[in-house]
Design a protein around this motif. Sequence first.
Motif, PDB file in Angstrom:
ATOM      1  N   LEU A   1       0.828  -1.201   0.000  1.00 57.98           N
ATOM      2  CA  LEU A   1       0.000   0.000   0.000  1.00 57.98           C
ATOM      3  C   LEU A   1       0.862   1.250   0.000  1.00 57.98           C
ATOM      4  N   ALA A   2       1.894   1.244   0.839  1.00 61.12           N
ATOM      5  CA  ALA A   2       2.756   2.422   0.974  1.00 61.12           C
ATOM      6  C   ALA A   2       3.408   2.744  -0.363  1.00 61.12           C
ATOM      7  N   VAL A   3       3.912   1.709  -1.043  1.00 62.83           N
ATOM      8  CA  VAL A   3       4.580   1.942  -2.324  1.00 62.83           C
ATOM      9  C   VAL A   3       3.587   2.481  -3.354  1.00 62.83           C
ATOM     10  N   SER A   4       2.353   1.957  -3.305  1.00 64.09           N
ATOM     11  CA  SER A   4       1.369   2.408  -4.295  1.00 64.09           C
ATOM     12  C   SER A   4       1.024   3.869  -4.078  1.00 64.09           C
ATOM     13  N   ARG A   5       1.242   4.369  -2.836  1.00 61.65           N
ATOM     14  CA  ARG A   5       0.890   5.759  -2.543  1.00 61.65           C
ATOM     15  C   ARG A   5       2.026   6.710  -2.859  1.00 61.65           C
ATOM     16  N   LEU A   6       3.185   6.190  -3.265  1.00 62.13           N
ATOM     17  CA  LEU A   6       4.315   7.061  -3.570  1.00 62.13           C
ATOM     18  C   LEU A   6       3.968   7.979  -4.731  1.00 62.13           C
ATOM     19  N   PRO A   7       4.303   9.255  -4.606  1.00 59.02           N
ATOM     20  CA  PRO A   7       4.026  10.168  -5.718  1.00 59.02           C
ATOM     21  C   PRO A   7       4.953   9.864  -6.882  1.00 59.02           C
ATOM     22  N   THR A   8       4.478  10.087  -8.123  1.00 61.18           N
ATOM     23  CA  THR A   8       5.340   9.942  -9.295  1.00 61.18           C
ATOM     24  C   THR A   8       6.043  11.268  -9.532  1.00 61.18           C
ATOM     25  N   ASN A   9       6.904  11.314 -10.547  1.00 59.12           N
ATOM     26  CA  ASN A   9       7.690  12.513 -10.789  1.00 59.12           C
ATOM     27  C   ASN A   9       6.854  13.735 -11.136  1.00 59.12           C
ATOM     28  N   ASN A  10       5.653  13.470 -11.704  1.00 60.63           N
ATOM     29  CA  ASN A  10       4.864  14.610 -12.122  1.00 60.63           C
ATOM     30  C   ASN A  10       4.085  15.243 -10.990  1.00 60.63           C
TER      31      ASN A  10
ATOM     32  N   SER B   1       6.483  16.733  -2.010  1.00 62.12           N
ATOM     33  CA  SER B   1       7.023  17.267  -0.760  1.00 62.12           C
ATOM     34  C   SER B   1       6.464  16.442   0.384  1.00 62.12           C
ATOM     35  N   LEU B   2       7.252  16.347   1.459  1.00 62.65           N
ATOM     36  CA  LEU B   2       6.819  15.572   2.609  1.00 62.65           C
ATOM     37  C   LEU B   2       7.446  16.136   3.872  1.00 62.65           C
ATOM     38  N   LEU B   3       7.082  15.520   5.006  1.00 61.30           N
ATOM     39  CA  LEU B   3       7.653  15.923   6.292  1.00 61.30           C
ATOM     40  C   LEU B   3       8.527  14.785   6.791  1.00 61.30           C
ATOM     41  N   VAL B   4       9.788  15.084   7.095  1.00 60.69           N
ATOM     42  CA  VAL B   4      10.718  14.056   7.541  1.00 60.69           C
ATOM     43  C   VAL B   4      10.862  14.130   9.055  1.00 60.69           C
ATOM     44  N   PRO B   5      10.613  13.039   9.777  1.00 60.81           N
ATOM     45  CA  PRO B   5      10.762  13.076  11.239  1.00 60.81           C
ATOM     46  C   PRO B   5      12.227  13.094  11.631  1.00 60.81           C
ATOM     47  N   LEU B   6      12.628  14.111  12.409  1.00 64.12           N
ATOM     48  CA  LEU B   6      13.997  14.142  12.931  1.00 64.12           C
ATOM     49  C   LEU B   6      14.043  13.572  14.336  1.00 64.12           C
ATOM     50  N   SER B   7      12.915  13.620  15.007  1.00 64.10           N
ATOM     51  CA  SER B   7      12.791  13.004  16.329  1.00 64.10           C
ATOM     52  C   SER B   7      11.321  12.680  16.473  1.00 64.10           C
ATOM     53  N   SER B   8      10.947  12.149  17.643  1.00 61.81           N
ATOM     54  CA  SER B   8       9.542  11.758  17.773  1.00 61.81           C
ATOM     55  C   SER B   8       8.625  12.958  17.834  1.00 61.81           C
TER      56      SER B   8
ATOM     57  N   PRO C   1      10.305  19.863   6.695  1.00 61.40           N
ATOM     58  CA  PRO C   1       9.783  19.662   5.342  1.00 61.40           C
ATOM     59  C   PRO C   1      10.900  19.183   4.435  1.00 61.40           C
ATOM     60  N   GLY C   2      10.538  18.319   3.475  1.00 65.66           N
ATOM     61  CA  GLY C   2      11.534  17.831   2.523  1.00 65.66           C
ATOM     62  C   GLY C   2      10.848  17.438   1.246  1.00 65.66           C
ATOM     63  N   ARG C   3      11.641  16.943   0.287  1.00 64.08           N
ATOM     64  CA  ARG C   3      11.082  16.457  -0.957  1.00 64.08           C
ATOM     65  C   ARG C   3      11.639  15.081  -1.250  1.00 64.08           C
ATOM     66  N   LEU C   4      10.782  14.236  -1.825  1.00 61.49           N
ATOM     67  CA  LEU C   4      11.227  12.908  -2.220  1.00 61.49           C
ATOM     68  C   LEU C   4      12.110  13.072  -3.451  1.00 61.49           C
ATOM     69  N   SER C   5      13.411  12.774  -3.310  1.00 62.91           N
ATOM     70  CA  SER C   5      14.317  13.088  -4.407  1.00 62.91           C
ATOM     71  C   SER C   5      14.191  12.119  -5.570  1.00 62.91           C
ATOM     72  N   ASP C   6      13.869  10.864  -5.294  1.00 68.36           N
ATOM     73  CA  ASP C   6      13.852   9.892  -6.385  1.00 68.36           C
ATOM     74  C   ASP C   6      12.679   8.946  -6.199  1.00 68.36           C
ATOM     75  N   PRO C   7      11.481   9.364  -6.622  1.00 68.23           N
ATOM     76  CA  PRO C   7      10.332   8.486  -6.415  1.00 68.23           C
ATOM     77  C   PRO C   7      10.305   7.303  -7.371  1.00 68.23           C
ATOM     78  N   ASP C   8      11.327   7.207  -8.237  1.00 63.43           N
ATOM     79  CA  ASP C   8      11.319   6.103  -9.192  1.00 63.43           C
ATOM     80  C   ASP C   8      11.953   4.842  -8.649  1.00 63.43           C
ATOM     81  N   HIS C   9      12.698   4.959  -7.535  1.00 63.92           N
ATOM     82  CA  HIS C   9      13.368   3.776  -7.002  1.00 63.92           C
ATOM     83  C   HIS C   9      13.060   3.618  -5.529  1.00 63.92           C
TER      84      HIS C   9
END
Lengths: 119, 155
Positions: free
Chosen positions: B55-64, B68-75, B80-88
């Motif tokens: 399910l998680a993989v199917s929800r990954l955004p494609t390049n188009n 953007s997402l939120l990356v947890p640095l602690s609990s 904020p960040g961006r998924l650099s390579d949603p193809d792999h």
Amino acid sequence: MAPDLNKKLEDEVEKYRQTQNDMKKFVTQQQQLFVTKTENEFVKQEFENLDSDATVYKLVGPVLVKQELSEGKETVEKRLVYCEGELKRLATLMKDTEKKLEIHREVIAKIQQQIASNK
Amino acid sequence: MSAATASASSEQQPAGLSMAQVEQVRTQLQSDIEMLQSSIQRLQYAQEGFGESMLAVSRLPTNNQDNSLLVPLSSSMYVPGRLSDPDHVLVDIGTGFFVEMRPKKAQDYFKRKHDYLQVEIDKLQKVLYDKLLTRQQITGIIQMHLQQQQQQQQK
């Protein structure tokens, strides 16, 4: 005569218990090996399905190290050979331990008979 | 215990087993059933994991799409960040090996594992079902025997 026999019985039962404990340890080891072997077989299968230029990483401690598919296949193959060797060794060991248990049981039965016939 | 065994073995069951032996079989069955149930539970738990990964993989955004997402640095802290390579995606295939895959291949992998586990679960459930039936039969035999004993004692 009776106290000696009773002591002998105690000794034999103690030996029997120890051998049983050894057997339990072997069974646990065998189960662990099965798990490892199956896991490695899964990985081997997955490797077969990959193209030769697929990117493979290996987890070494906290580090993911890039590896060649061929290297990965070799590592897994070696592990499988090791597991099979260990399993064979354990199987022979367990057979011998089972025979020991049988001998213990016979000795215990004989001593019990002697005790019963002496009464 | 020895007195009960002595009287039990003098009343042989039609099947040729003494009550003590029937009781032993029942105890063994009970522990087999519990082991099977716990194994099935563990397999189902693992299977759920693969389902969630799929399910998680199917929800990954494609390049188009916006990736953007939120990356947890602690609990309690995210950046904020961006998924650099949603193809792999990196897939853990066991024993410390990870493989880079396209999302589609990763989904196929998870589906394969999920389906494989289902086959194994089905096998175990069949064995469990047979054992449950046998246990029922044995409980019936024990009850019948207890009834016979009571009737004899009342004479």
